[in-house]
Design a protein around this motif. Structure first.
Motif, PDB file in Angstrom:
ATOM      1  N   LEU A   1       0.890  -1.227  -0.069  1.00 25.36           N
ATOM      2  CA  LEU A   1       0.105  -0.058   0.072  1.00 25.36           C
ATOM      3  C   LEU A   1       0.850   1.223  -0.036  1.00 25.36           C
ATOM      4  O   LEU A   1       1.656   1.613   1.186  1.00 25.36           O
ATOM      5  CB  LEU A   1      -1.069  -0.063   1.091  1.00 25.36           C
ATOM      6  CG  LEU A   1      -1.742  -1.188   1.356  1.00 25.36           C
ATOM      7  CD1 LEU A   1      -2.825  -1.243   2.638  1.00 25.36           C
ATOM      8  CD2 LEU A   1      -2.530  -1.591   0.170  1.00 25.36           C
TER       9      LEU A   1
ATOM     10  N   VAL B   1      -0.088  -0.423  -4.932  1.00 25.41           N
ATOM     11  CA  VAL B   1      -1.044   0.509  -5.175  1.00 25.41           C
ATOM     12  C   VAL B   1      -0.765   1.649  -4.884  1.00 25.41           C
ATOM     13  O   VAL B   1      -0.087   2.282  -3.721  1.00 25.41           O
ATOM     14  CB  VAL B   1      -2.311  -0.095  -4.402  1.00 25.41           C
ATOM     15  CG1 VAL B   1      -3.623   0.944  -4.907  1.00 25.41           C
ATOM     16  CG2 VAL B   1      -2.792  -1.446  -4.862  1.00 25.41           C
TER      17      VAL B   1
ATOM     18  N   ARG C   1      -1.181   6.167  -5.852  1.00 28.57           N
ATOM     19  CA  ARG C   1      -2.169   7.234  -6.558  1.00 28.57           C
ATOM     20  C   ARG C   1      -1.639   7.332  -7.694  1.00 28.57           C
ATOM     21  O   ARG C   1      -0.644   7.742  -8.337  1.00 28.57           O
ATOM     22  CB  ARG C   1      -1.889   8.597  -5.515  1.00 28.57           C
ATOM     23  CG  ARG C   1      -2.530   8.361  -4.144  1.00 28.57           C
ATOM     24  CD  ARG C   1      -2.406   9.467  -3.308  1.00 28.57           C
ATOM     25  NE  ARG C   1      -2.956  10.924  -4.143  1.00 28.57           N
ATOM     26  CZ  ARG C   1      -2.459  11.810  -3.477  1.00 28.57           C
ATOM     27  NH1 ARG C   1      -1.873  12.123  -2.372  1.00 28.57           N
ATOM     28  NH2 ARG C   1      -2.678  13.228  -4.214  1.00 28.57           N
TER      29      ARG C   1
ATOM     30  N   SER D   1      -7.603   1.242  -1.120  1.00 32.69           N
ATOM     31  CA  SER D   1      -6.404   0.640  -1.657  1.00 32.69           C
ATOM     32  C   SER D   1      -6.156  -0.881  -1.536  1.00 32.69           C
ATOM     33  O   SER D   1      -5.590  -1.388  -2.648  1.00 32.69           O
ATOM     34  CB  SER D   1      -5.089   1.340  -1.166  1.00 32.69           C
ATOM     35  OG  SER D   1      -4.942   2.874  -0.972  1.00 32.69           O
TER      36      SER D   1
ATOM     37  N   GLY E   1      -0.436   4.424  -1.279  1.00 31.07           N
ATOM     38  CA  GLY E   1      -1.246   5.489  -1.753  1.00 31.07           C
ATOM     39  C   GLY E   1      -1.305   6.497  -0.741  1.00 31.07           C
ATOM     40  O   GLY E   1      -2.387   7.417  -1.086  1.00 31.07           O
TER      41      GLY E   1
ATOM     42  N   SER F   1      -7.100   5.083  -4.006  1.00 31.80           N
ATOM     43  CA  SER F   1      -6.393   5.502  -2.883  1.00 31.80           C
ATOM     44  C   SER F   1      -6.533   6.477  -2.085  1.00 31.80           C
ATOM     45  O   SER F   1      -6.122   6.800  -0.911  1.00 31.80           O
ATOM     46  CB  SER F   1      -4.791   5.539  -3.630  1.00 31.80           C
ATOM     47  OG  SER F   1      -4.103   4.366  -3.988  1.00 31.80           O
TER      48      SER F   1
ATOM     49  N   SER G   1      -4.440   3.748  -8.919  1.00 32.08           N
ATOM     50  CA  SER G   1      -5.765   3.862  -8.433  1.00 32.08           C
ATOM     51  C   SER G   1      -6.249   5.069  -7.733  1.00 32.08           C
ATOM     52  O   SER G   1      -5.570   5.453  -6.720  1.00 32.08           O
ATOM     53  CB  SER G   1      -5.996   2.553  -7.720  1.00 32.08           C
ATOM     54  OG  SER G   1      -7.358   2.624  -7.151  1.00 32.08           O
TER      55      SER G   1
END
Length: 210
Positions: A13, A61, A63, A93, A15, A86, A83
């Motif tokens: 993760l 993941v 932004r 996310s 984001g 996020s 994505s």
């Protein structure tokens, strides 16, 4: 390598906004160089390399407005999911990463996924051996495995295949806390690794002498 023939997909993760690191938003904490690490390696890249030392497939993941971060994580060996989800928080996310892992067939050499290992890109101090210990404890489709250091729950957290549908529907900023709240369901792995509970939240957290 894990003793299991099937390995989880890691979902990294990356984001978050990191407003506590720099309220102005000019400095992304995930792009800051990690003192003492490989020359030029950022916080996020170090987190990715630790995962890739244990697992063959890592989905990051990110932004959509973070092209430099995407480039660094792609260069490290991650698959990238850009994505907008996020922006809604950690749960959104995570769901985006899990859905991407289910939608895309992995290379044949990687085989099927045993589940998911959820890691945070702002935790670069986790030892690969600690990641391996969590992966090795994921021995059942219903399993949830979390590390502890001195009684404190840490990361990364692993989820067996049976939790895929729930993880794929998460939203907002709650992540997978509902699954973790049921302590009877969680298998704990006690580790002598402070990195599993240490994140980069402020500039002071980059001080390796802590």
């Amino acid at each position: 390598m894990s003793r299991h023939s099937l390995l989880p997909v890691a979902v990294l993760l990356a984001g978050g906004i990191g407003s506590r690191f720099d309220a102005s938003g000019r400095r992304n904490k995930l792009l800051q160089p990690l003192p003492g690490d490989a020359p030029g390696r950022s916080v996020a890249a170090a987190s990715a390399h630790a995962l890739l030392a244990v697992l063959p497939r890592v989905i990051a993941v990110v932004r959509p407005d973070r092209p430099e971060l995407m480039a660094q994580l792609r260069a490290a060996g991650c698959e990238i999911v850009s994505s907008e989800a996020s922006l809604r928080g950690m749960g959104a996310s995570l769901a985006a990463g899990v859905r991407a892992s289910l939608a895309s067939a992995p290379p044949a050499a990687l085989g099927a996924a045993q589940g998911w290992l959820v890691a945070l890109a702002d935790m670069p101090f986790i030892r690969p051996a600690s990641i391996r210990a969590v992966v090795d404890a994921l021995d059942d489709p219903q399993a949830v495995v979390a590390p502890r250091y001195l009684g404190q729950r840490g990361h990364p957290v692993a989820f067996g295949q049976a939790h895929g549908a729930v993880l794929a529907e998460l939203d907002g900023d709650l992540g997978a806390r509902a699954l973790l709240r049921d302590s009877a369901r969680v298998s704990w792995v006690d580790l002598d690794d402070p990195g599993v509970v240490r994140d980069i939240d402020t500039p002071a957290d980059l001080d390796l002498q802590q």
